[in-house]
Design a protein around this motif. Structure first.
Motif, PDB file in Angstrom:
ATOM      1  N   SER A  87       0.832  -1.211   0.000  1.00  0.00           N
ATOM      2  CA  SER A  87       0.000   0.000   0.000  1.00  0.00           C
ATOM      3  C   SER A  87       0.867   1.262   0.000  1.00  0.00           C
ATOM      4  N   TYR A  88       1.926   1.252   0.790  1.00  0.00           N
ATOM      5  CA  TYR A  88       2.797   2.445   0.848  1.00  0.00           C
ATOM      6  C   TYR A  88       3.488   2.681  -0.495  1.00  0.00           C
ATOM      7  N   ALA A  89       4.046   1.625  -1.079  1.00  0.00           N
ATOM      8  CA  ALA A  89       4.736   1.763  -2.358  1.00  0.00           C
ATOM      9  C   ALA A  89       3.769   2.241  -3.449  1.00  0.00           C
ATOM     10  N   ASP A  90       2.576   1.660  -3.460  1.00  0.00           N
ATOM     11  CA  ASP A  90       1.578   2.059  -4.447  1.00  0.00           C
ATOM     12  C   ASP A  90       1.165   3.523  -4.243  1.00  0.00           C
ATOM     13  N   MET A  91       1.010   3.932  -2.996  1.00  0.00           N
ATOM     14  CA  MET A  91       0.650   5.318  -2.692  1.00  0.00           C
ATOM     15  C   MET A  91       1.736   6.285  -3.166  1.00  0.00           C
ATOM     16  N   MET A  92       2.988   5.893  -3.019  1.00  0.00           N
ATOM     17  CA  MET A  92       4.097   6.757  -3.457  1.00  0.00           C
ATOM     18  C   MET A  92       4.107   6.909  -4.985  1.00  0.00           C
ATOM     19  N   VAL A  93       3.772   5.849  -5.678  1.00  0.00           N
ATOM     20  CA  VAL A  93       3.700   5.941  -7.140  1.00  0.00           C
ATOM     21  C   VAL A  93       2.598   6.918  -7.543  1.00  0.00           C
ATOM     22  N   GLN A  94       1.423   6.784  -6.937  1.00  0.00           N
ATOM     23  CA  GLN A  94       0.308   7.672  -7.260  1.00  0.00           C
ATOM     24  C   GLN A  94       0.635   9.136  -6.905  1.00  0.00           C
ATOM     25  N   HIS A  95       1.149   9.349  -5.711  1.00  0.00           N
ATOM     26  CA  HIS A  95       1.440  10.709  -5.268  1.00  0.00           C
ATOM     27  C   HIS A  95       2.447  11.408  -6.174  1.00  0.00           C
ATOM     28  N   HIS A  96       3.502  10.677  -6.532  1.00  0.00           N
ATOM     29  CA  HIS A  96       4.551  11.336  -7.305  1.00  0.00           C
ATOM     30  C   HIS A  96       4.172  11.495  -8.772  1.00  0.00           C
TER      31      HIS A  96
END
Length: 248
Positions: free
Chosen positions: A194-203
């Motif tokens: 979830s954290y890695a996926d969130m970082m992809v979306q945010h950036h």
């Protein structure tokens, strides 16, 4: 009356009394001299020396009073100056550089500054969480990089805001807070994904916003900040995708 004025007033009074006493004492001595001269020289007209003695006495008194008056005026001026220094007149100072900076901003600048500030705060919050909860080494390394780089970007943005007279948001918005709380409720491999996926979306979103600022912003310093930070965000996106692949 303050302490300084009271001191000068007391000093003036004492000084005047000293001059008067000195004048009277001098006149007394002069009178004694005249008396001696009259006794020693019988041919001296006593009336003439009586008038002379009183005239000198009067002159000494006038001189003493004049000196007192002059000293009083000086003390009064000094006290006034002291009061002026102690109680300056209030004034309003306008920082023209800050006003000019605010006038140069357009709506794109304001929207970008607010979003960038909240974005940096969000990535630092999530990064600190992931540094403690992540189980995958690559995810932990990603979290450490996010905290370091976004803290630096946030500080630079705050420095710009201070110079431009712009007020940045002090906290993330409600939607970001919900994302933070949802992620905090997860653990283990689920948290890592979830954290890695969130970082992809945010950036992915942040890179688009920074490009819009570079092309559509009017504040030169803010555009420079976007240009400088964009490569860091692109590197973050690459590392986030690599971390997401590592925890599939």
């Amino acid at each position: 009356m303050d302490e300084l004025q009271a001191f000068f007033l007391k000093f003036t009074i004492n000084y005047c009394l000293y001059l008067i006493n000195l004048s009277l004492y001098t006149a007394f001595l002069f009178g004694r001299i005249v008396d001696v001269l009259i006794n020693q020289h019988s041919n001296i007209n006593p009336t003439k020396y009586f008038i002379m003695k009183n005239s000198v006495l009067a002159l000494f008194c006038v001189a003493a009073l004049t000196a007192c008056k002059k000293n009083e005026t000086t003390v009064t001026d000094t006290s006034t100056d002291s009061m002026d220094m102690a109680y300056p007149v209030d004034s309003v100072t306008v920082d023209t550089a800050m006003v000019a900076g605010s006038m140069q901003m357009n709506e794109q600048d304001r929207t970008f500054a607010n979003d960038a500030a909240k974005g940096s705060m969000m990535e630092v919050m999530l990064g600190n969480m992931a540094a403690g909860k992540a189980t995958n080494a690559k995810v932990k390394a990603l979290a450490d990089m996010m905290v370091r780089d976004h803290t630096a970007a946030g500080d630079e943005l705050k420095s710009w805001a201070t110079g431009a007279g712009f007020t940045l948001p002090a906290a993330v918005d409600d939607n970001q807070k919900k994302q933070h709380d949802d992620l905090q409720a997860k653990s283990g491999a689920e948290f890592d994904r979830s954290y890695a996926d969130m970082m992809v979306q945010h950036h992915t979103q942040s890179i688009e916003k920074f490009k819009q600022q570079i092309s559509g912003g009017s504040d030169a310093s803010l555009k420079s900040f976007a240009e400088k930070t964009l490569p860091t965000l692109e590197r973050h996106l690459q590392e986030s995708k690599a971390a997401m692949d590592a925890v599939k």
